[in-house]
Design a protein around this motif. Structure first.
Motif, short mmCIF file in Angstrom:
data_model
loop_
_atom_site.label_atom_id
_atom_site.label_comp_id
_atom_site.label_asym_id
_atom_site.label_seq_id
_atom_site.Cartn_x
_atom_site.Cartn_y
_atom_site.Cartn_z
N GLY A 169 5.71 -52.85 1.61
CA GLY A 169 4.92 -51.76 1.08
C GLY A 169 3.62 -52.27 0.50
N PHE A 170 3.19 -51.63 -0.61
CA PHE A 170 1.93 -51.97 -1.25
C PHE A 170 2.20 -52.47 -2.67
N LEU A 171 1.43 -53.43 -3.12
CA LEU A 171 1.57 -54.01 -4.46
C LEU A 171 0.26 -53.90 -5.20
N GLY A 172 0.28 -53.23 -6.37
CA GLY A 172 -0.88 -53.19 -7.25
C GLY A 172 -0.68 -54.14 -8.41
N SER A 173 -1.70 -54.94 -8.78
CA SER A 173 -1.53 -55.95 -9.81
C SER A 173 -2.62 -55.83 -10.86
N THR A 174 -3.24 -56.95 -11.27
CA THR A 174 -4.24 -56.93 -12.34
C THR A 174 -5.49 -56.20 -11.88
N GLY A 175 -6.26 -55.71 -12.87
CA GLY A 175 -7.46 -54.95 -12.55
C GLY A 175 -7.12 -53.52 -12.21
N ALA A 176 -8.13 -52.67 -12.18
CA ALA A 176 -7.92 -51.27 -11.85
C ALA A 176 -7.47 -51.14 -10.40
N THR A 177 -6.45 -50.32 -10.18
CA THR A 177 -5.87 -50.16 -8.84
C THR A 177 -5.79 -48.68 -8.48
N THR A 178 -6.23 -48.35 -7.28
CA THR A 178 -6.04 -47.00 -6.74
C THR A 178 -5.37 -47.13 -5.38
N LEU A 179 -4.23 -46.46 -5.24
CA LEU A 179 -3.52 -46.42 -3.97
C LEU A 179 -3.39 -44.96 -3.57
N SER A 180 -4.01 -44.57 -2.45
CA SER A 180 -3.98 -43.17 -2.06
C SER A 180 -3.90 -43.03 -0.55
N SER A 227 4.69 -50.78 -5.33
CA SER A 227 5.11 -51.42 -6.58
C SER A 227 3.87 -51.79 -7.40
N LEU A 228 3.83 -51.34 -8.66
CA LEU A 228 2.74 -51.66 -9.57
C LEU A 228 3.21 -52.67 -10.59
N ALA A 229 2.35 -53.64 -10.91
CA ALA A 229 2.65 -54.65 -11.92
C ALA A 229 1.36 -55.00 -12.64
N GLY A 230 1.41 -55.98 -13.54
CA GLY A 230 0.21 -56.45 -14.22
C GLY A 230 -0.19 -55.54 -15.37
N THR A 231 -1.49 -55.49 -15.64
CA THR A 231 -1.99 -54.81 -16.84
C THR A 231 -3.06 -53.76 -16.56
N GLY A 232 -3.57 -53.71 -15.34
CA GLY A 232 -4.69 -52.83 -15.05
C GLY A 232 -4.29 -51.37 -14.93
N THR A 233 -5.25 -50.47 -15.16
CA THR A 233 -4.98 -49.05 -14.95
C THR A 233 -4.67 -48.81 -13.48
N ALA A 234 -3.83 -47.83 -13.21
CA ALA A 234 -3.41 -47.59 -11.83
C ALA A 234 -3.33 -46.10 -11.56
N THR A 235 -3.78 -45.71 -10.37
CA THR A 235 -3.68 -44.34 -9.90
C THR A 235 -3.03 -44.36 -8.52
N VAL A 236 -1.93 -43.64 -8.40
CA VAL A 236 -1.16 -43.60 -7.15
C VAL A 236 -1.04 -42.14 -6.74
N GLN A 237 -1.75 -41.76 -5.66
CA GLN A 237 -1.84 -40.34 -5.30
C GLN A 237 -1.76 -40.13 -3.79
N SER A 238 -1.11 -39.04 -3.41
CA SER A 238 -1.12 -38.54 -2.02
C SER A 238 -0.55 -39.55 -1.03
N ASN A 239 0.39 -40.37 -1.47
CA ASN A 239 1.05 -41.30 -0.57
C ASN A 239 2.38 -40.71 -0.09
N THR A 240 2.85 -41.20 1.06
CA THR A 240 4.14 -40.81 1.59
C THR A 240 5.01 -42.04 1.77
#
Length: 268
Positions: free
Chosen positions: A1-12, A34-47
């Motif tokens: 899948g997708f992994l979001g880590s440090t820094g601002a993350t947007t997954l859409s 999967s989101l980890a780390g410390t950055g802000t994260a936005t996860v939208q409109s994924n299937t």
């Protein structure tokens, strides 16, 4: 899948599907996002999985769990979904087949999270994981973060299913979080389970939140009929909202409906 880590993350607008592993083992899970780390994260409109194809995200027989979206990020601003239904994520047709595996639609364990307008449906376990609470066999949304103000709102959770002949638990939303939270406007409905010793729960509140009182309002829960509208006739134990701690919480304008007919008598 997708992994979001440090820094601002947007997954859409991503799609993760057609994943079938014959026998994944170990403590780790098979995860769509999967989101980890410390950055802000936005996860939208994924299937994650598919609304039309069964077993679209599947661990056939191994002990590893299957999860649609997870976050262990310590960010003070994680957004899973959004203020309108078009921004919500879809998690559907996830399955597990091992007696020790869990299937969970959305799971957060740290940080401050807003989970809103997501659709979780058709999560299935075919094996007898008899865990309860946060360890239940099938969970739509598991909120386990321990700090910050948590929001879980306007999510649709349906067609959760256990086909195992065992004392399994199926839960729409489980709050094992010690953080204060608001759960509002969620629609939880149409579960199925095969065993006469199984348990279906709309909302299960297991942990005592610290700080401000948690609020549960305007949630709608309908159990007793499966996804096709047929009565669940085996003697399942139903709970609309279960709070198993002594911490003050506020409940406003929630609706619980337990339906069905022709239910077999048994002792649970």
């Amino acid at each position: 899948g997708f992994l979001g880590s440090t820094g601002a993350t947007t997954l859409s607008t991503n799609t993760v599907q057609a994943v079938s592993i014959p026998s994944a083992t170990g403590a780790a899970s098979i995860i769509g996002i999967s989101l980890a780390g410390t950055g802000t994260a936005t996860v939208q409109s994924n299937t994650i999985g598919s609304t039309s194809t069964g077993n679209s995200f599947n661990n056939v027989s191994g002990t590893a769990g299957v999860k649609g979206i997870t976050s262990s990020s310590t960010s003070a601003a994680t957004l899973i979904g959004g203020t309108t239904s078009g921004l919500g994520n879809t998690v559907a047709n996830l399955t597990v087949g091992s007696a020790t595996a869990q299937v969970i639609g959305i799971n957060v364990s740290a940080g401050t999270n807003t989970i809103e307008n997501n659709t979780v449906s058709a999560l299935t376990s075919s094996a007898g994981n008899a865990g309860t609470g946060a360890s239940a066999s099938v969970i739509g949304i598991l909120q386990a973060a321990t700090a910050g103000a948590q929001v879980t709102s306007n999510n649709s959770i349906s067609a959760l299913n256990s086909s195992a002949n065992a004392a399994v638990s199926v839960a729409g939303i489980c709050f094992s979080s010690t953080a204060p939270h608001t759960a509002a406007g969620n629609f939880i409905h149409n579960f199925a389970s095969s065993s006469t010793t199984s348990l279906q729960q709309g909302i299960n509140i297991t942990a005592a939140a610290t700080g401000a009182a948690s609020v549960y309002k305007n949630n709608m829960i309908a159990l007793g009929l499966d996804a096709g509208g047929s009565a669940v006739t085996n003697s399942v134990a139903y709970t609309g909202i279960l709070k198993s701690n002594t911490t003050t919480s506020n409940f406003y304008n929630n609706s619980v409906y337990i339906g069905g007919s022709g239910v077999a008598g048994s002792t649970i």
